[in-house]
Structures are given as structure tokens and as C-alpha cells.
Design an enzyme around this catalytic site. Structure first.
Site, PDB file in Angstrom:
ATOM      1  N   GLY D 164     -35.558 -36.253  15.296  1.00  0.00           N
ATOM      2  CA  GLY D 164     -34.822 -35.923  16.849  1.00  0.00           C
ATOM      3  C   GLY D 164     -35.142 -36.521  18.543  1.00  0.00           C
ATOM      4  CE  LYS D 237     -18.724 -39.984   8.950  1.00  0.00           C
ATOM      5  NZ  LYS D 237     -18.803 -39.997   7.337  1.00  0.00           N
ATOM      6  CD  GLU D 275     -22.324 -41.819   6.732  1.00  0.00           C
ATOM      7  OE1 GLU D 275     -20.907 -41.785   6.435  1.00  0.00           O
ATOM      8  OE2 GLU D 275     -23.259 -42.421   7.716  1.00  0.00           O
ATOM      9  NE  ARG D 292     -23.398 -35.350   1.989  1.00  0.00           N
ATOM     10  CZ  ARG D 292     -22.231 -35.565   3.212  1.00  0.00           C
ATOM     11  NH1 ARG D 292     -20.621 -35.386   1.982  1.00  0.00           N
ATOM     12  NH2 ARG D 292     -22.785 -35.850   4.415  1.00  0.00           N
ATOM     13  NE  ARG D 344     -14.747 -34.359   8.925  1.00  0.00           N
ATOM     14  CZ  ARG D 344     -16.107 -35.323   8.455  1.00  0.00           C
ATOM     15  NH1 ARG D 344     -16.675 -33.592   9.126  1.00  0.00           N
ATOM     16  NH2 ARG D 344     -16.559 -35.653   7.711  1.00  0.00           N
TER      17      ARG D 344
END
Lengths: 456, 150, 150, 456
Positions: D164, D237, D275, D292, D344
Site C-alpha cells: 500500500g 489494464k 510479467e 492463472r 476492456r
């Protein structure tokens, strides 16, 4: 490049052309009848012009109205889509004389290859295989007997001026010839004022195979492989696919070369389709040529990756095939990947085949991997009763035919249309059929799915 | 029910957003349906050109009643270019305030180099012209308003 | 029916959010439809399992009023397998006609090998059992009906 | 092969998995919360089980509810999609102990590669490039000075226990180090009870590049090329594409080999994404691994032709990569064609970014050539406020990046959603942006499109 193109069509194909133009940065003008005021092609074009009342003859087939719309909007070119004015050589000529580029072949080639009898002669002269038959008009019954003996029964005798099945007879044996010949002659004379008959060998249970070609305006022709369209009902194609199962790579190469040579001789330009019958031995025979974009062009696009409408526009703009499809003209054709199938979703009852116009009250279009939908339908949109019942083309692509079929089945299951009947249940039945899945196809395939007609 | 009641009824229906209304006295039957269409269509009407009259206009450009008082709309029976005079520089076929007779030429629509004369189908006074000289018009597009001779 | 009555009717319909209204005296026919657009969604609700109660049921399976008289529905607070007795062969927790007290165990829902006892939250008489022993149940699925003690 | 699979997810990804299963002849079980009673994933699965109230913790994240649903429906396997339980190693373990196959990597690999700090060490140990930095915890200010001098300013100091942004400081020069080091140490100690700090080189304006891998359960790994996902807003993204412009064929081959070797060492199975940050000089540095399926997997599918979800299922079923992707394991990767982009589409205001739940009153999904829509939205359907705002993924494919962009622009123009706000206008702005079109991207790209925040 053209700055503005008018699309002389409606429905999914008008939208298809609008998509290509948008991607090329070309402005579009839609024309629409009063029945299509809220149609998507009118919605998504840059300009939309109402050209007449619902009846096609007064709007989409109305040459002065379409050309006037083109004139008042100052377009450079007209794309005719398929159907309506797309094979009308006069329309192409009017465009030419109005200095508007007609996106299609030259009018004289349209006339030559678009008219059935002349096309057969032309095809023969440029080396395409045609069905064995008479050399033109039969002098009389005795010549008919002689020709039939040479090419072998069964044969078809057809009225030279004919159409619609009148003056046409299937003759299965020598014994039947005298009676059927004179009956056909009388019928032809009554119907068309001419009793001239010609003869062709009859192919029973043929497959329908067609080759897609593109020709530029610099004498170059290429083919994009073939499609199989044997699943037909009353000469209306229901399902098309590419590649065709019975065409081997070697045969495709051989026929491709023959076709490219033939179209080069003819001086063919822009997109065209050469339709063949395939007899049970696997031989192809020319039947006719469609001098325009085909309803089923997407299956070719899916396997070749070539955007056919963009190619049409670039050809009409004078570009060379070697620039449009770099490095592929020399080899006569383009590389293909996987297998594609198209189902024509019609607004009609899937059992009685009666058209079903009205408002679409609910809609779910399938999507996801390997699925393409070409459609102008939307929830709360109206299917007018005046035009073709085709409301969507559902196209799937897979690594092989089996995957394309599985994908089509799941896409059909997820295709929901409420408010009008559609042919989706019929397509589901066909896709589940063992003969279809095994590729045992012929133009008689649909007989099993067609309701038995009661004869008075 | 007299005209005034009907008019008031209509006003009320509009004001209250009633889309349907039925009534069938004596035996009694009433039906009311409120509010916009059951769902918005994703595609609004094309906004590029002025909307043509609701009903498809037959070929001889018959006047359609307009909403305003009792004026009649003369719509274009074809797509083309509108001209208000027979040739550049010559006087217009009709001016506002003119009374036209049946068969009198109101204007010209040029389509494919052909000049199509649009004739009046009713007697009346030219109240307004809706398009300007040389402007492109589409099928069904309103051209001018006539006040019919009573 | 005069204009004023119609106007008053319309106002009432608006006030009460009635979207459609029909009436057909004598033979009598009435039809009223309230709220929400009639447009059919392309996706009907999944029909595979019994519909759960309309409101999401909080975890302790509070009874929801049913349409029938004044019965209360006890819904399953979890997904799992329904058992009406503590172990195979032993008597059921409750029978039809039994009166249950608050906190009394009504049944067990097995989820991930855990036996979850479902307790009554109201006093009442067991009127009906809606699932059979060993049947899978989903979240919110009605298990039994209670007639509350007045 | 599995007979029945439960999909522990909702929305478009649940539908995506249902499509794959339908095409493979596998039955499906959907789970849904009471808010999703009319959702398409519940509609199109063979069975649908309500697992709880709308709040994710009580339904889609509720392990006992999901596993119980799997038990009462007797499924063989669970596909977790992305998000929700997909990276929850405990869930994978519970599935295993319930003898239900979890379609994903083994729980221990999920833990190793899914947890940020351990993953960095693991990546380093198997040969993946990581950002230069301290070897673990910094002993004090003087070590910080020394490490920073070695790796070069600017650097980031980060709390080892952190998260954070607390205990985190960007240090631009030697002069700033003493003050910022002690500030970070104090903040970390106060926030986490530990003042331990470590250091990493700061990459300014990096690009986000990721590689897709597939590993079978027999020790074989393959990569499917890379994606660029630099267009992000707050680490979300917005647009992804494949291939990535700055990756040359040679560099792809080199990095691909490194990645395949690394994943083989790790024993990675099923689908995963590695990534990287790319610094301005073009070097890649590992940042994290997603164990995943990725939201943006369709861009890889569009260019490689590989159905990733089918591959996942077949891998989980124990099949070998060489059977799933014949002839491609030896070369480490698969052939790619053209360029794909994904937008998206979120249900949110395109300027304020506030989510917009509610009923979709009007809908037109774009279609046609080269367009794929992965979505679970339909006209009259409801977008519930409890979940991710992603309502559709719009994917276009073209022969090159320019065509994919043109196609995306026309598809966005034809994508109409009424009733809720969407990010479509934002995507239209990005696609028209000169930097985007020229491929001048970095994770700072979206700053120009983000509303200026007023600071109190």
C-alpha cells in the site's frame, strides 16, 4: 483512394461494406427505403439518404434513385453488395457514364459471364470444364437421341430461352426421349415463343463447389481457394464451408491454375465466384459465374485472412494484386489456415420455411473465440417483410472441420432471437446430422429436412 | 364525444405520457397503456437528413396533412436536386403567397440529368418553402407547405 | 364515462405506477400491469433448479413469508446435501404436524463433510417438507414450510 | 476426459469456459449469487447452482459453498477463471483433497510464484532477469548508499513487510538518501512493526510486457509469445495487444528460451503469465507471475490460433503439449499471424471512472471481420454493483497493428450500450491518440487521460 462510397444495398452486407470503408478511412453513404428508416446501415453510415418506399423496385432496385443519391452526395464509387443491382450490367454502365466507379467487374464482362448461356460458351472457350452436352441448339429429336447416346443417360433437355424449369425435362433412357422431347418443345414454345432446346448431361446428387477469384485492373488474377455450398434448399444455400472436404491440395492447385488462366483470358476484374457441380467421381463442371461479392465470402476470409471487401475497393481504385496481397500473385493463391463454416440465419420458421417478419424483442448474439457474426439485427429492431429473410450470418473458424462444427454448435446454442422465428433450430439439426458431420454432402442433402409436400 | 372533448383527451394523453388508450362505452371496455416503448432501441434514427414524412409517399407527391393548423406538405417523390425555377436566373415557379391550381408546376427535382417537374395535386396557397434552391433532397423529404382552398 | 373521470383515472394510474389497465364491464374483465418494462430478456432464468427465495437469505435461515395463507418458508443458508435425520436409520428431526420451538434443529445440510444443523427461528407447526432426504440443495432453496404460532 | 466441470466464476470468463467445455463435449455447472440469477453464465451452463448472496465473500469467494456445489453436482474438475479463487492455493488444495481436479498449477507452485517476495527470489534463482537491488534487507543507511551507488539512481526503498505504498520512497540522488531512508524506516516500523527495508532500481516510465506460458504435467513448457499491457490506469489494464511493438523476433526467441527454461525448472504446469517491466533501453525485468488464465488471453489466442482454455483443460486432463500443439514443443513456441488488440469495456463513466451499475436498456454489439466480443451482457440484462465493472472484452485482429487499430476504432463506433455508462468513449480517445498509434507507450501513458485530482 476514394473519398466517399455509396453502398447500394441494405442489411448485413451494407454494414459489411461500411465496416471496410470505416477501416480504410473512406466516408460512406447509405441508401434506405422508408421501411429501413431505423436500420443499422442507415445508422452507421456517415450519410443516409432515403431513396423510396419499401418495395425494392421503387428503392433498392431503382437505378435513377440510387444514382441520384450518389450524385447529390458526391461519391466517387458505388459498392453494390450482393443481390439487388449487383449483377445489373446496365446499372454498372450508368455509374460509369455518371463518372462514378462501380466496384465490380466491367459491364461487358458482367454480361458475358453473368448470362447463363453465353457464360457456358465462354467458359468452354477459355478452358473451364463444362458438362458434356449438345453444341448449342438441338436440330430435332434424332439429334437429341444421338447426343444422349454419346454423353450417356440420364440427360437434361432445357429450353434455350428458358428459366424457371419450364421447357425442362430429365430423360433417363432412350425410350423416354421421343415423348419428353416433344413435350419440352411444346412447353418451351408456349412459354417463351421459341421451342429451341439444348441438352446437358445430368449429374445426380452433385456437390456444389465454388472457387473465389480476385482480378486486378492490370491483368492479374488470383484464386482464394474453394467453398462447398451443397447444403441448399430450393437453390438457397443454407450452410457453406471452406475448404471443401473432397478437394485435395493437389486438385485445388490444378483447378486453381485452370481457373486463374481462364479468368485472365476473360479479362475478369474484381471479385467473382465460379460455381461448379462435382459429380460422384470428383470431376468439376462449370455451371455459372457470380460477378459480385458472395453472401458466403466470410468463410474464405476466415481461412485466408484476406479482407475481400477491402480488396474489392483497392482493386477498383486501380491497385495491383501484388500490392494488395504481397508475394502471393506468383503462386496463384494465398495461404489458408484451419476450417470455416457459415450458417445463414433466416427469419423463417425452421419447419415450414415460411418467412417471419416483425420486431425482435430479445436477442443474444454469440461471441467468443472463433466466432464471427455478420448481422444488422438488434434487440427492438424490426425485420421488414419486403426483403430477403437473411438476418445474420454466423461464421465459425476452427483448427479443423471438427472444431469448426463444435464451435458452430455451441454458437447456435447461444444465439437467442425472440419475437421472430429463425432457422436456428434447423441449423442445429443439420449440424448434429451424421451425414453432415461425416461430410457426406450433395445438393439433395436437404431433402431429408424438408417437409413432405401434400400434392393436390 | 365532441371535437373539443377529443382534443382535450388527446392533450391529456400526451401530457400524461399515455401511449395507448381504448374505450368502448355501453358494454364498457377501457384500456390504457402508459410510458415509452417497452425498451429503447440501440439504434436511434439516422440523423443525417431531415426525416421524411411517415407514410411512404406515392410517386406524384400527394400532399400530406401536417401537424400545423390544416396545412398540407408536398414531399419529394424522388431523390435529386431541388430547383425552384426552370433555369438559373429565371423567375421561380411559385412564390410564397401564390395560389396554385391542380397540375401547376411547383418546382423541379433533377435526378440523373433529368428535370422532373413536381406538380400541385390540390389547389392552395403556398405558405412556406422548406428547401432552398439547388439543395439535395431525399425521397419523401417535405418541399413546401400549402394551405388548401376550403 | 366522461372526460373528467378518464382524467382522474389516469392520474390514479400514474400515482400508483400502473403501466397498463384494462376493464370490460358486464362480462367483467380486468387487467392491470404494474411497473417494469414488459420487454422479454433474451435470457430466461436458469431453470435447472428450484428458484431460491426472492431476497438473499441471511445466514441463519430466517423464514420468509410465502404466498400461501400465512406460511413461512425455511430456506437453506448454504449449498450442500439435505438430511432429515442425524444419521441413517435414526428418526427424522421433525415430522409434518410437529410443533417446533425456536432453536430446535429442523434438518442438517452437509457441506464439505461438515454437518450444519439448521435451527428454527420461529415457533411453529411443520406443514410441509419441500426436499427429500439426501437431496442436494442450493443457497436459498426452500426446505420446509412452517405455520407460525399466532 | 473430464465429464463435468464446475466454473467457479461469473461474467464473461465463466461464459468463456462454458464455450470451451461445450465445444469439447464436457458438461458444465455454473455457480451464481442471488444477484446473478439471470446472468448468462447461469443460463448457458448445463446446471446452475445458487451459492449465496451477492457479496463475493459469501458466494464466489466462499470456498465451502463452491466446493459443496461441486460435490452435489459430481463434477470432475473446477475451472477458477481469473480473479476470485483463481490464485488461492488453499482453494486448490481443498479441491485436491476433495478429489476434484483444480484446473491450474499445483498449489505449491501457486504459492511460490504467486507471492511477490518469494517469486522474485525464485525467478532470480531460475535465471529470469530481476531488477538490480539489495540482496534482501538493508543493514542501514550506509549500505543503502553503497547499493544505490552501485545500481545507480533513482532507486526505490521499500518496506520488506510492506504494501500500500507505506514505508516506500523514491530516492533520486545521494543527497536525498539519509532523510528519506530514516523517514521510510520510521513509517515502516510504525505501520508493520518492522523497519526492515530493501532497495530496487526505479524504472521510470516503463512498459508492461508479459509472456504467456503453458506447461503440461510431463515437464514440458512452451511460450505463446508476449503481450504489451502498458495502457493502465491505477494498475488496471485498459488495452492489451500482441505482439508487443518493442519486442523483435530475435529478442522474443532469446527471452522465450530463458522463460521456457525457467518455468521448466520451477515445474510450472497449466497456463501462466510472467510479467516484466521494460526499461527505456529495452531490457526486461521480472516483476511478478500470474498463476492463472489472464483477462487478456484472447489477444494471444487471436494471433496464435491456440484456444487457451481448451489447452488448460487438456493439460489438467494429463495430456501432453506435443499432442495439444502438435509439432510445436520442440521450437519452444507456436507460429503467430497478424496483430491483435483488446479493449476492456467497463461499466464506468469514461471521464470520472465511477462505476455504473444498472440495467442495459439498449445494446448493439459490433461484429464482422476480425472482431471478437467476449461478454456476458445482453439487452435488458442487469449489471450488478457487487463485482468487477468489466462488461465486455472487445478484441480485433488485423494483418498488422495499423489494421487492428482501424478495426478497433470502427468496432468501438458500432458498440452501443444504453442504460449504463461505459469506457467506450475513453477507448475511442486512446485509439485516436498519436502516441498510442505510434506505439509510444509506458505505464504513465494514461496520466494524460486521467482527471486532475483536487488535493485538499
Amino acid at each position: 483512394m476514394f473519398k466517399k462510397i455509396l453502398i447500394a444495398n441494405r442489411g448485413e452486407i451494407a454494414l459489411r461494406v461500411i465496416c471496410a470503408c470505416k477501416e480504410m478511412g473512406i466516408k460512406t453513404v447509405a441508401v434506405y427505403s422508408t421501411a429501413d428508416r431505423h436500420a443499422l446501415h442507415a445508422r452507421f453510415a456517415d450519410e443516409a439518404i432515403c431513396i423510396g418506399p419499401p418495395r425494392p423496385g421503387e428503392s433498392y432496385l431503382n437505378v435513377p434513385a440510387v444514382v441520384s443519391a450518389a450524385e447529390i452526395t458526391n461519391v466517387d464509387a458505388i459498392h453494390p453488395g450482393y443481390g439487388f443491382l449487383s449483377e445489373n450490367a446496365n446499372f454498372a454502365e450508368v455509374c460509369e457514364s455518371s463518372r462514378i466507379k462501380f466496384i465490380g467487374p466491367k459491364p461487358e464482362v458482367m454480361r458475358l459471364m453473368g448470362e447463363k448461356e453465353r457464360a457456358r460458351e465462354a467458359a468452354k472457350s477459355v478452358g473451364l470444364p463444362v458438362l458434356p452436352g449438345s453444341d448449342g441448339i438441338l436440330a430435332g429429336e434424332s439429334e437429341a437421341m444421338a447426343v444422349a447416346a454419346r454423353i450417356g443417360y440420364p440427360v437434361m433437355i432445357k429450353a434455350s430461352a428458358g428459366g424457371g424449369g419450364r421447357g425442362m425435362r430429365m430423360v433417363r433412357s432412350q425410350e423416354e426421349m421421343p415423348g419428353l422431347f416433344s413435350a419440352a418443345q411444346t412447353e418451351a414454345a408456349n412459354a417463351f415463343g421459341s421451342g429451341d432446346l439444348y441438352m446437358e448431361k445430368l449429374v445426380e446428387r452433385p456437390r456444389h463447389i465454388e472457387f473465389q477469384v480476385l482480378g486486378d485492373e492490370h491483368g492479374n488474377v488470383i484464386h482464394l481457394g474453394e467453398r462447398e455450398c451443397s447444403v441448399q434448399r430450393r437453390h438457397q444455400k443454407l450452410i457453406e464451408e471452406s475448404p471443401a472436404m473432397p478437394i485435395t491440395a493437389a486438385y485445388r492447385k490444378k483447378m486453381g491454375a485452370v481457373i486463374v488462366a481462364a479468368m485472365t483470358k476473360v479479362g475478369y476484374t474484381n471479385a467473382g465466384t465460379i460455381e461448379f457441380l462435382m459429380d460422384p467421381s470428383g470431376e468439376l463442371y462449370f455451371i455459372e459465374m457470380n460477378t459480385r461479392l458472395q453472401v458466403e465470402h466470410p468463410v474464405t476470409e476466415m481461412v485466408t485472412g484476406v479482407d475481400m471487401v477491402k480488396a474489392q475497393i483497392r482493386i477498383a481504385n486501380g491497385e495491383k494484386l501484388e500490392d494488395i496481397l504481397p508475394g502471393q500473385v506468383a503462386q496463384n493463391t494465398v495461404a489458408a489456415r484451419g476450417h470455416a463454416i457459415e450458417c445463414r440465419i433466416n427469419a423463417e420458421n425452421s419447419e415450414t420455411f415460411t418467412p417471419s417478419a416483425g420486431k425482435v424483442t430479445g436477442l443474444n448474439l454469440p461471441g467468443g473465440i472463433g466466432v464471427r457474426v455478420d448481422s444488422a439485427v438488434y434487440a427492438e429492431g424490426v425485420i421488414p417483410p419486403y426483403y430477403d429473410s437473411l438476418i445474420a450470418k454466423l461464421i465459425t473458424h476452427g483448427n479443423d472441420r471438427a472444431e469448426a462444427i463444435q464451435r458452430m454448435q455451441r454458437a447456435l446454442d447461444m444465439f437467442i432471437v425472440q419475437g421472430v422465428d429463425t432457422s436456428i433450430p434447423l441449423h442445429q439439426k443439420i449440424l448434429a446430422d451424421e451425414d453432415f458431420r461425416a461430410g457426406r454432402l450433395s445438393t439433395a442433402f436437404m431433402d431429408r429436412f424438408t417437409p413432405v409436400k401434400k400434392r393436390g | 364525444m365532441d371535437f373539443e372533448s377529443i382534443r382535450k383527451l388527446i392533450d391529456t394523453l400526451i401530457e400524461k405520457h399515455i401511449d395507448e388508450f381504448e374505450l368502448e362505452e355501453e358494454g364498457r371496455r377501457i384500456r390504457i397503456r402508459r410510458g415509452g416503448p417497452p425498451a429503447a432501441a440501440p439504434a436511434p434514427a439516422p440523423a443525417t437528413m431531415a426525416a421524411a414524412a411517415g407514410a411512404p409517399a406515392p410517386l406524384a407527391a400527394p400532399p400530406t396533412p401536417t401537424g400545423e393548423e390544416d396545412l398540407l406538405t408536398v414531399s419529394s417523390p424522388i431523390v435529386g436536386t431541388y430547383y425552384e425555377s426552370p433555369s438559373p436566373g429565371s423567375p421561380e415557379f411559385v412564390k410564397i403567397g401564390d395560389t396554385v391550381e391542380v397540375g401547376q408546376v411547383l418546382c423541379i427535382i433533377e435526378a440523373m440529368k433529368l428535370m422532373n417537374e413536381i406538380e400541385a395535386e390540390t389547389q392552395g396557397e403556398v405558405v412556406r418553402k422548406l428547401v432552398t434552391n439547388g439543395q439535395p433532397v431525399e425521397f419523401g423529404q417535405p418541399l413546401l407547405l400549402l394551405r388548401p382552398r376550403k
